[in-house]
Design an enzyme around this catalytic site. Structure first.
Site, PDB file in Angstrom:
ATOM      1  CB  CYS A   1       4.380  -3.770 -41.186  1.00  0.00           C
ATOM      2  SG  CYS A   1       4.945  -2.276 -42.028  1.00  0.00           S
ATOM      3  CG  LEU A   2       1.765  -3.849 -46.860  1.00  0.00           C
ATOM      4  CD1 LEU A   2       1.183  -2.789 -47.781  1.00  0.00           C
ATOM      5  CD2 LEU A   2       1.435  -5.249 -47.371  1.00  0.00           C
TER       6      LEU A   2
ATOM      7  N   GLY B   1      -3.581  -0.066 -45.542  1.00  0.00           N
ATOM      8  CA  GLY B   1      -3.062   1.282 -45.455  1.00  0.00           C
ATOM      9  C   GLY B   1      -1.649   1.309 -45.990  1.00  0.00           C
TER      10      GLY B   1
ATOM     11  CG  HIS C   1       0.461   0.095 -39.083  1.00  0.00           C
ATOM     12  ND1 HIS C   1       0.975  -1.090 -38.590  1.00  0.00           N
ATOM     13  CD2 HIS C   1       1.084   0.296 -40.274  1.00  0.00           C
ATOM     14  CE1 HIS C   1       1.861  -1.569 -39.456  1.00  0.00           C
ATOM     15  NE2 HIS C   1       1.943  -0.747 -40.484  1.00  0.00           N
ATOM     16  CD  GLU C   2      -0.677   2.945 -42.748  1.00  0.00           C
ATOM     17  OE1 GLU C   2       0.414   3.353 -43.191  1.00  0.00           O
ATOM     18  OE2 GLU C   2      -0.994   1.741 -42.748  1.00  0.00           O
TER      19      GLU C   2
ATOM     20  CG  HIS D   1       4.499   3.124 -41.575  1.00  0.00           C
ATOM     21  ND1 HIS D   1       5.698   2.454 -41.642  1.00  0.00           N
ATOM     22  CD2 HIS D   1       3.538   2.169 -41.732  1.00  0.00           C
ATOM     23  CE1 HIS D   1       5.476   1.152 -41.829  1.00  0.00           C
ATOM     24  NE2 HIS D   1       4.177   0.956 -41.876  1.00  0.00           N
TER      25      HIS D   1
ATOM     26  CD  GLN E   1       4.329   1.204 -45.274  1.00  0.00           C
ATOM     27  OE1 GLN E   1       3.233   1.729 -45.229  1.00  0.00           O
ATOM     28  NE2 GLN E   1       4.510  -0.088 -45.081  1.00  0.00           N
TER      29      GLN E   1
HETATM   30 ZN   LIG Z   1       3.276  -0.807 -42.022  1.00  0.00          ZN
END
Ligand SMILES: [Zn+2]
Length: 175
Positions: free
Chosen positions: A91-92, A47, A134-135, A138, A52
């Site tokens: 997390c990226l 995702g 999670h998204e 964000h 981000q």
């Molecule tokens: Zn993340």
């Protein structure tokens, strides 16, 4: 379509609450969704949220390992959660780290597709529930480390050595 530069902590854009999309006819919305999908694939996430990659709009994409195609979610909101479980999450935007954190067992959410049509999730479980939370976090300016209960639950990982979440794939828990 383009891969956009990933924003990493402590970039303040990750802590900003994104703004709801009101104009679904805006062509830059489709471009943003395309860039999110390209970037999610490039960075190997399940995702990715717009902030981000530096956009302040309330848009994210999710593609679980079993999904044939990515789903673009505009104005995603979690409407209800049930239960609690411990998950392994990464997390990226915080590369090289993972943590055990509490997440809900079941998640209800609503969003719209790029066409403005409603998308609803009723009692989503497993990796989908985790990705939705999670998204959505964000998009609200939150990060998974905000849920840490103990410093011991956060640990460094080397690429290819990520701990597997319970039946939830591997590094794929990143978004
Ligand atoms: Zn993340």
């Amino acid at each position: 379509m383009a891969v956009r530069r990933m924003r990493y902590i402590p970039d303040p854009v990750l802590r900003e609450r994104t703004r709801k999309v009101r104009d679904f006819g805006d062509s830059s919305l489709r471009k943003l969704a395309d860039d999110l999908i390209d970037s999610m694939r490039h960075y190997n996430g399940v995702g990715l949220a717009a902030n981000q990659i530096g956009s302040p709009r309330r848009v994210c994409v999710i593609q679980l390992p079993e999904d044939e195609a990515p789903t673009t979610l505009v104005n995603l909101e979690i409407t209800r959660k049930e239960g609690e479980r411990e998950v392994v999450e990464g997390c990226l935007s915080l590369p090289g780290w993972q943590a055990r954190i509490p997440r809900a067992e079941k998640v209800w959410a609503r969003a719209a597709g790029l066409d403005g049509k409603p998308i609803r999730y009723k009692g989503a479980t497993d990796l989908l529930a985790q990705a939705l939370e999670h998204e959505c976090d964000h998009l609200d300016g939150k990060l998974y480390v905000d849920y840490l209960r103990s410093q011991d639950d956060l640990y460094e990982v080397t690429p290819g050595d990520e701990e597997e979440g319970e039946g939830e794939g591997d590094a794929s828990a990143e978004g």
